[in-house]
Design a protein around this motif. Structure first.
Motif, short mmCIF file in Angstrom:
data_model
loop_
_atom_site.label_atom_id
_atom_site.label_comp_id
_atom_site.label_asym_id
_atom_site.label_seq_id
_atom_site.Cartn_x
_atom_site.Cartn_y
_atom_site.Cartn_z
N UNK A 34 -60.70 -61.40 71.89
CA UNK A 34 -60.19 -60.99 73.33
C UNK A 34 -59.28 -59.58 73.10
N UNK A 35 -58.55 -59.55 72.03
CA UNK A 35 -57.84 -58.33 71.93
C UNK A 35 -58.73 -57.22 71.91
N UNK A 36 -59.69 -57.25 71.14
CA UNK A 36 -60.79 -56.33 70.87
C UNK A 36 -61.36 -55.81 72.04
N UNK A 37 -61.70 -56.94 72.85
CA UNK A 37 -62.49 -56.60 74.19
C UNK A 37 -61.55 -55.67 75.15
N UNK A 38 -60.40 -56.13 75.01
CA UNK A 38 -59.61 -55.50 75.86
C UNK A 38 -59.20 -54.12 75.44
N UNK A 39 -59.22 -53.91 74.08
CA UNK A 39 -58.84 -52.74 73.38
C UNK A 39 -59.91 -51.54 73.53
N UNK A 40 -61.04 -52.12 73.23
CA UNK A 40 -62.25 -50.95 73.46
C UNK A 40 -62.48 -50.62 75.08
N UNK A 41 -62.37 -51.56 75.82
CA UNK A 41 -62.58 -51.32 77.11
C UNK A 41 -61.68 -50.50 77.84
N UNK A 42 -60.41 -50.57 77.45
CA UNK A 42 -59.32 -49.48 77.92
C UNK A 42 -59.62 -48.22 77.51
N UNK A 43 -59.75 -48.17 76.05
CA UNK A 43 -60.17 -46.78 75.33
C UNK A 43 -61.31 -46.11 76.10
N UNK A 58 -58.97 -58.82 83.33
CA UNK A 58 -58.52 -60.14 83.68
C UNK A 58 -59.17 -61.27 82.66
N UNK A 59 -60.26 -61.37 82.54
CA UNK A 59 -60.98 -61.95 81.49
C UNK A 59 -60.42 -62.10 80.26
N UNK A 60 -60.37 -60.93 79.78
CA UNK A 60 -59.63 -60.82 78.26
C UNK A 60 -58.25 -61.29 78.12
N UNK A 61 -57.47 -60.91 79.07
CA UNK A 61 -55.99 -61.30 79.28
C UNK A 61 -56.00 -62.77 79.24
N UNK A 87 -60.73 -69.43 86.17
CA UNK A 87 -60.47 -68.02 86.34
C UNK A 87 -61.14 -67.26 85.14
N UNK A 88 -60.95 -67.50 83.83
CA UNK A 88 -61.45 -66.77 82.89
C UNK A 88 -63.10 -66.84 82.90
N UNK A 89 -63.65 -67.89 83.27
CA UNK A 89 -64.94 -67.91 83.42
C UNK A 89 -65.64 -66.82 84.44
N UNK A 90 -64.72 -67.03 85.68
CA UNK A 90 -65.39 -66.20 86.89
C UNK A 90 -65.14 -64.82 86.67
N UNK A 98 -65.38 -52.23 88.86
CA UNK A 98 -65.30 -53.61 89.25
C UNK A 98 -65.50 -54.26 87.83
N UNK A 99 -66.34 -53.70 86.78
CA UNK A 99 -66.27 -54.08 85.44
C UNK A 99 -65.25 -54.39 84.72
N UNK A 100 -64.31 -53.03 84.86
CA UNK A 100 -63.10 -52.94 83.88
C UNK A 100 -61.84 -53.96 84.71
N UNK A 101 -61.81 -53.57 85.88
CA UNK A 101 -60.48 -54.29 86.76
C UNK A 101 -60.57 -55.59 87.23
N UNK A 102 -62.05 -55.94 87.64
CA UNK A 102 -62.29 -57.40 88.13
C UNK A 102 -62.96 -58.14 87.24
#
Length: 239
Positions: free
Chosen positions: A136-145, A110-113, A68-71, A102-106
């Motif tokens: 992963x935490x940094x990827x998640x954070x900067x995208x949410x910001x 999910x990939x970062x989590x 799932x992470x890869x997809x 799609x980039x953020x939510x799809x």
């Protein structure tokens, strides 16, 4: 008596440059396509024996979450190319918004989590584990910001943070390249530095890749952002 002046004519709107005036876009698409063509197919078989990451013994959910992470990561990489493409962003604003969601939510979220779980259970040692968790935490954070900046209509800040998110999305590609170079450089030291353990050498090479690739791309991204600031290229006034 009053004097009136005609207002200067408004500057014509800037036209988006065509793709061939952005010489980096085609190489970027080719690199992403080549990377995905090499990396993704083994996971589409759903055969754990073909995985490039060794599943932890006794962990039954690791491999399905890895797939799932890869997809989801694939979705992030593909849509990121459209997000960063200036002509697409300018000429197809609705398409930019759709692919952005799609980039953020799809893709990224999910990939970062999932990356947090995959990173925690890596078999490549504590340095790689920490690098994966931080990445992963940094990827998640900067995208949410970046998403928050867009919803607040602070589009200048939105572009900066999503540029950083793009850099982290693509860091996996550079990580593989650095890993190969590090492996070649460290192989002669297997019998000395690594006490004859080729496995320890490979873990060290992987650690160099996962730490260095996001750092280099984030530094490059912020350097490019600084260069694009108004007046950044103006020469200093002469004395």
């Amino acid at each position: 008596m009053t004097h009136t002046m005609n207002a200067p004519p408004a500057a014509p709107p800037r036209r988006a440059q065509t793709w061939w005036r952005r010489p980096w876009i085609v190489p970027l698409l080719l690199v992403v396509a080549a990377f995905l063509a090499f990396s993704v197919p083994p996971y589409l078989t759903f055969d754990p024996s073909l995985s490039r990451l060794e599943p932890p013994e006794g962990n039954q959910i690791y491999y399905p979450l890895l797939v799932a992470h890869v997809l989801f990561g694939t979705v992030a990489m593909v849509t990121a190319c459209f997000q960063i493409w200036p002509a697409f962003r300018t000429q197809h604003r609705r398409g930019h918004r759709i692919t952005g969601r799609v980039y953020v939510f799809g893709g990224v979220l999910p990939a970062a989590l999932l990356g947090l779980y995959i990173g925690w259970h890596t078999a490549a040692g504590p340095s790689v584990r920490v690098a994966n968790l931080v990445g992963s935490a940094l990827w998640l954070t900067v995208t949410i910001i970046g998403l928050r900046m867009a919803r607040q209509r602070r589009y200048g800040e939105h572009r900066k943070w999503m540029s950083r998110s793009f850099a982290l999305t693509m860091s996996i590609v550079l990580s593989r390249v650095i890993n190969v170079v590090a492996t070649i450089a460290l192989t002669p030291q297997v019998d000395t530095t690594f006490g004859g353990s080729a496995e320890l050498m490979q873990y060290s090479a992987a650690s160099i890749g996962v730490w260095l690739s996001p750092l280099l791309l984030l530094l490059l991204t912020d350097w490019l952002l600084e260069r694009r600031k108004p007046g950044a290229r103006r020469p200093a006034p002469s004395a």
